[in-house]
Design an enzyme around this catalytic site. Structure first.
Site, PDB file in Angstrom:
ATOM      1  N   PRO A  21      11.318 -22.881  18.427  1.00  0.00           N
ATOM      2  CA  PRO A  21      11.502 -21.459  18.736  1.00  0.00           C
ATOM      3  C   PRO A  21      11.430 -21.273  20.246  1.00  0.00           C
ATOM      4  CG  PRO A  21       9.282 -21.865  17.889  1.00  0.00           C
ATOM      5  CD  PRO A  21      10.017 -23.160  17.802  1.00  0.00           C
ATOM      6  N   MET A  22      12.444 -20.644  20.842  1.00  0.00           N
ATOM      7  CA  MET A  22      12.461 -20.433  22.292  1.00  0.00           C
ATOM      8  C   MET A  22      12.935 -19.023  22.608  1.00  0.00           C
ATOM      9  SD  MET A  22      13.907 -24.039  23.832  1.00  0.00           S
ATOM     10  CE  MET A  22      15.218 -24.237  22.601  1.00  0.00           C
ATOM     11  N   CYS A 106       2.170 -20.856  23.194  1.00  0.00           N
ATOM     12  CA  CYS A 106       2.883 -20.357  24.379  1.00  0.00           C
ATOM     13  C   CYS A 106       1.924 -20.191  25.555  1.00  0.00           C
ATOM     14  CB  CYS A 106       3.561 -19.023  24.059  1.00  0.00           C
ATOM     15  SG  CYS A 106       4.467 -18.338  25.481  1.00  0.00           S
ATOM     16  N   LYS A 145       2.006 -23.633  15.582  1.00  0.00           N
ATOM     17  CA  LYS A 145       2.379 -24.460  16.735  1.00  0.00           C
ATOM     18  C   LYS A 145       1.298 -24.312  17.795  1.00  0.00           C
ATOM     19  CE  LYS A 145       6.429 -25.622  19.553  1.00  0.00           C
ATOM     20  NZ  LYS A 145       6.090 -25.433  20.966  1.00  0.00           N
ATOM     21  N   ASN A 204       6.200 -32.393  19.658  1.00  0.00           N
ATOM     22  CA  ASN A 204       7.028 -31.581  20.539  1.00  0.00           C
ATOM     23  C   ASN A 204       6.666 -31.885  21.990  1.00  0.00           C
ATOM     24  OD1 ASN A 204       6.914 -28.234  21.689  1.00  0.00           O
ATOM     25  ND2 ASN A 204       8.812 -29.320  21.307  1.00  0.00           N
ATOM     26  N   GLY A 205       7.704 -31.947  22.832  1.00  0.00           N
ATOM     27  CA  GLY A 205       7.480 -32.170  24.255  1.00  0.00           C
ATOM     28  C   GLY A 205       8.157 -33.429  24.761  1.00  0.00           C
ATOM     29  N   GLY A 228      13.143 -28.799  22.078  1.00  0.00           N
ATOM     30  CA  GLY A 228      13.209 -27.494  22.701  1.00  0.00           C
ATOM     31  C   GLY A 228      14.167 -27.435  23.869  1.00  0.00           C
ATOM     32  N   ARG A 229      13.626 -27.533  25.087  1.00  0.00           N
ATOM     33  CA  ARG A 229      14.419 -27.291  26.297  1.00  0.00           C
ATOM     34  C   ARG A 229      15.631 -28.216  26.423  1.00  0.00           C
ATOM     35  NH1 ARG A 229      10.371 -27.995  30.883  1.00  0.00           N
ATOM     36  NH2 ARG A 229       9.449 -29.412  29.350  1.00  0.00           N
TER      37      ARG A 229
END
Length: 323
Positions: A21-22, A106, A145, A204-205, A228-229
């Site tokens: 989710p972004m 976040c 998350k 994640n990451g 994600g990114r």
């Protein structure tokens, strides 16, 4: 073969690659694009429970889905158990997602300053209350998350608490909130959480390409990967990673042509779902031009354009100049 089936609650996925989710990124059109390229589960943008309950149109649009957007998850952010429960009830009835995720990771100041996101990790009792309220009340499986905390034992304590409160899966971003997105993700920190829990744990990451995906799975032993990114302007990353994890071979792709094709598809999906007016198209176009021939010059020109057709023509001419 390193591509495994991941099960979250009642939903069994064909693989284990998830779109993170972004904010301002994972609208319905982008989720559909990533799904076409192999994402097994996609999450909406983070939706504020308060804004949803206040009937914010912008927040409502974030949760919109379609029959092709299955399975999908909705991510909520907030710090009041009662408001989160009410918002989750609305999400369950209105959108019928396969998963409802609670953002506890976040690091943005506008989020943590309100006591939400990663700030929740400093209040274990509140975390327990939030998750317990949701898992007791909802029919929809709940996931969460988080980020790593400064000390490993603190991270493991919060992870155990979240599992005991009833979540069906936990995603761990391998950085602390203080790190934001700097430095490298701590894969051993994620692995420690995986070793501690019996529910699916998703890493994640820093998953940027085929090698980093393989390395993350091997080192953490996690059940899935959340990207994600690296997917911004590059939804094809899912197809590349999926192919590599299944076959051990890399897909040979002409990146320039692929990005142009994906951007054209993206514009088409935005139009189809009436989303063009709700996003910053120029910002999204910048992501799709990353790595293109003369990309800096292209981005400067994009700043003076307003519609998808003119931006697409600019990108096409840039590709032609390369040859």
């Amino acid at each position: 073969m390193k591509l495994k089936k991941l099960k979250i609650g009642r939903t069994e996925l064909p693989g284990n690659l998830l779109l993170a989710p972004m904010a301002d990124v994972t609208n319905l059109a982008f989720r559909l694009l990533c799904r076409q390229d192999g994402a097994d589960l996609t999450y909406t943008e983070m939706i504020s429970a308060d804004a949803l309950l206040n009937e914010s149109r912008k927040s409502f649009i974030k949760g919109l889905s379609s029959s092709e957007d299955r399975p999908f998850g909705v991510q909520l952010v907030g710090n009041c158990p009662e408001k989160l429960r009410k918002a989750a009830f609305f999400v369950e009835e209105e959108y019928r997602p396969e998963v409802i995720d609670i953002n506890m990771g976040c690091p943005a100041r506008c989020i943590t300053g309100a006591g939400c996101g990663s700030a929740l990790l400093n209040s274990p009792e509140l975390v327990r209350e939030i998750i317990s309220e949701l898992t007791d009340a909802l029919n929809t499986p709940v996931s969460a998350k988080i980020r790593l905390l400064g000390r490993e034992e603190k991270t493991l304590e919060i992870a155990r608490l979240i599992e005991k409160a009833g979540v069906s899966a936990l995603t761990v971003h391998g950085r602390t909130a203080a790190q934001m997105y700097s430095g490298n993700a701590n894969l051993m920190g994620i692995k420690a959480v995986k070793n501690e829990l019996s529910i699916p744990v998703i890493a994640n990451g820093d998953i940027r390409d085929e090698e980093s995906a393989e390395r993350t799975l091997e080192l953490t032993c996690c059940d899935g990967l959340m990207i994600g990114r690296a997917s911004m302007g590059n939804p094809f990353i899912f197809r590349r990673i999926r192919h590599y994890l299944k076959t051990g071979e890399k897909l040979e792709v002409e990146r320039q042509a692929r990005q142009l094709e994906d951007f054209e598809k993206y514009i088409s999906l935005l139009e189809e779902h009436n989303l063009l007016s709700s996003i910053n198209l120029r910002m999204h176009a910048h992501w799709f031009t990353k790595g293109l021939h003369g990309s800096r010059h292209v981005r400067e020109k994009i700043n003076g354009l307003k519609d998808g057709k003119s931006i697409t023509e600019l990108m096409r001419s840039s590709c032609q100049e390369k040859y």
